[in-house]
Structure formats: structure tokens, C-alpha cells
Design a protein around this motif. Structure first.
Motif, PDB file in Angstrom:
ATOM      1  N   ASN A 245       0.631  -1.246   0.351  1.00  0.00           N
ATOM      2  CA  ASN A 245       0.020   0.071   0.123  1.00  0.00           C
ATOM      3  C   ASN A 245       0.958   0.821  -0.052  1.00  0.00           C
ATOM      4  N   ARG A 246       2.058   1.097   1.006  1.00  0.00           N
ATOM      5  CA  ARG A 246       2.960   2.564   0.338  1.00  0.00           C
ATOM      6  C   ARG A 246       2.992   2.517  -0.752  1.00  0.00           C
ATOM      7  N   ALA A 247       3.706   1.728  -1.216  1.00  0.00           N
ATOM      8  CA  ALA A 247       4.340   1.915  -2.590  1.00  0.00           C
ATOM      9  C   ALA A 247       4.205   2.439  -3.382  1.00  0.00           C
TER      10      ALA A 247
ATOM     11  N   ASN B 116       1.349   6.788  -6.941  1.00  0.00           N
ATOM     12  CA  ASN B 116       0.305   7.438  -7.063  1.00  0.00           C
ATOM     13  C   ASN B 116       0.533   8.405  -7.094  1.00  0.00           C
ATOM     14  N   ASN B 117       1.565   9.706  -6.150  1.00  0.00           N
ATOM     15  CA  ASN B 117       1.582  10.325  -5.937  1.00  0.00           C
ATOM     16  C   ASN B 117       2.476  11.293  -6.751  1.00  0.00           C
ATOM     17  N   SER B 118       3.965  10.041  -7.458  1.00  0.00           N
ATOM     18  CA  SER B 118       4.743  10.906  -8.210  1.00  0.00           C
ATOM     19  C   SER B 118       3.677  11.076  -9.312  1.00  0.00           C
ATOM     20  N   VAL B 119       2.409  10.087  -9.510  1.00  0.00           N
ATOM     21  CA  VAL B 119       2.531  10.245 -11.272  1.00  0.00           C
ATOM     22  C   VAL B 119       1.489  11.185 -10.798  1.00  0.00           C
TER      23      VAL B 119
END
Length: 133
Positions: free
Chosen positions: A119-121, A126-129
Motif C-alpha cells: 500500500n505504501r508503494a 500515485n503521488n508521483s504520477v
């Protein structure tokens, strides 16, 4: 402090044309002479021997007290501590190792760790996208 400021103000030279300020560095009282052989700091201060008895050192954890009126805790036998305490420093498998293993054969603790790391990965991806858009 005020004395040294006054001394340094005396050494300033003000000119009416372009402003040129010359200052002389002043030093603290004492003449700036160090004792022969000393390199600064507290000279002649040697560490003192511990006043605690060897018996007290081996039966208590010195410095572990967090309470104002408390005492340092006593060291107990290994059998009196919980089992999970001895596993705290064990190495845990990384996410890449957990992905290579069969999910059905993983113990519950490792499965729980896999879900947390996965989940952390995914959140990080998603945040970097979203940050790129």
C-alpha cells in the motif's frame, strides 16, 4: 559587552566623502596569552572515577529512569521478559522478497507486512504520477 563595543567604536574612522569604515578587532580580557602547553578548553580537568559500586552497575540499568522521584529499573533474568522482545532486532524481509514468495504460504505477520509495504508503494507511485501532471 558594552565595554568592547565602545572600544571598537573608537577605532572606526568616518570620512565625509565616500563612506569608508575601518575597524580594528578587539579581543576579550586576559591578554590573549594561553598557558604554555594548553590547547584551550578546561585545562587540568581529569575524568573522575565512577562512584557506583560494581554490584549496582551489574544489577540496574543506569540512566533509564524517566520519573522525577523514581529509581533505575533492575535487570531481570531473560526468562522474565516477554518473547516478542527478543525478536525486535530480527531482520524483516523487503517488499521485493515478499512479492517473490507465495502469498498463501506466508505467515500472518509477513502477510500483514506485505500489505502495509505494498500500500505504501502504491500511494507513493500515485503521488508521483499526480505530481508530474
Amino acid at each position: 559587552m558594552a565595554m568592547s563595543c565602545r572600544r571598537s567604536l573608537r577605532s572606526l574612522i568616518f570620512v565625509k566623502e565616500p563612506i569608508i569604515v575601518l575597524a580594528r578587532r578587539t579581543f576579550a580580557a586576559g591578554g590573549g596569552k594561553a598557558k604554555k602547553g594548553s590547547k584551550g578548553g578546561a585545562a587540568g580537568v581529569a575524568p573522575k572515577d565512577s562512584t557506583l559500586a560494581k554490584e549496582v552497575k551489574s544489577t540496574t540499568t543506569i540512566g533509564a529512569n524517566t520519573l522525577k522521584d523514581g529509581t533505575d529499573p533492575k535487570i531481570l533474568a531473560d526468562s522474565e521478559y516477554p518473547d516478542w522482545l527478543w525478536r525486535l532486532l530480527d531482520k524483516h524481509p523487503a517488499l521485493s522478497e515478499l512479492r517473490r514468495k507465495n502469498m498463501e504460504s506466508l505467515p500472518f505477520e509477513q502477510l500483514k507486512r506485505f500489505v502495509k509495504l505494498d500500500n505504501r508503494a502504491r500511494i507513493k507511485d500515485n503521488n508521483s504520477v499526480k505530481a508530474k501532471n
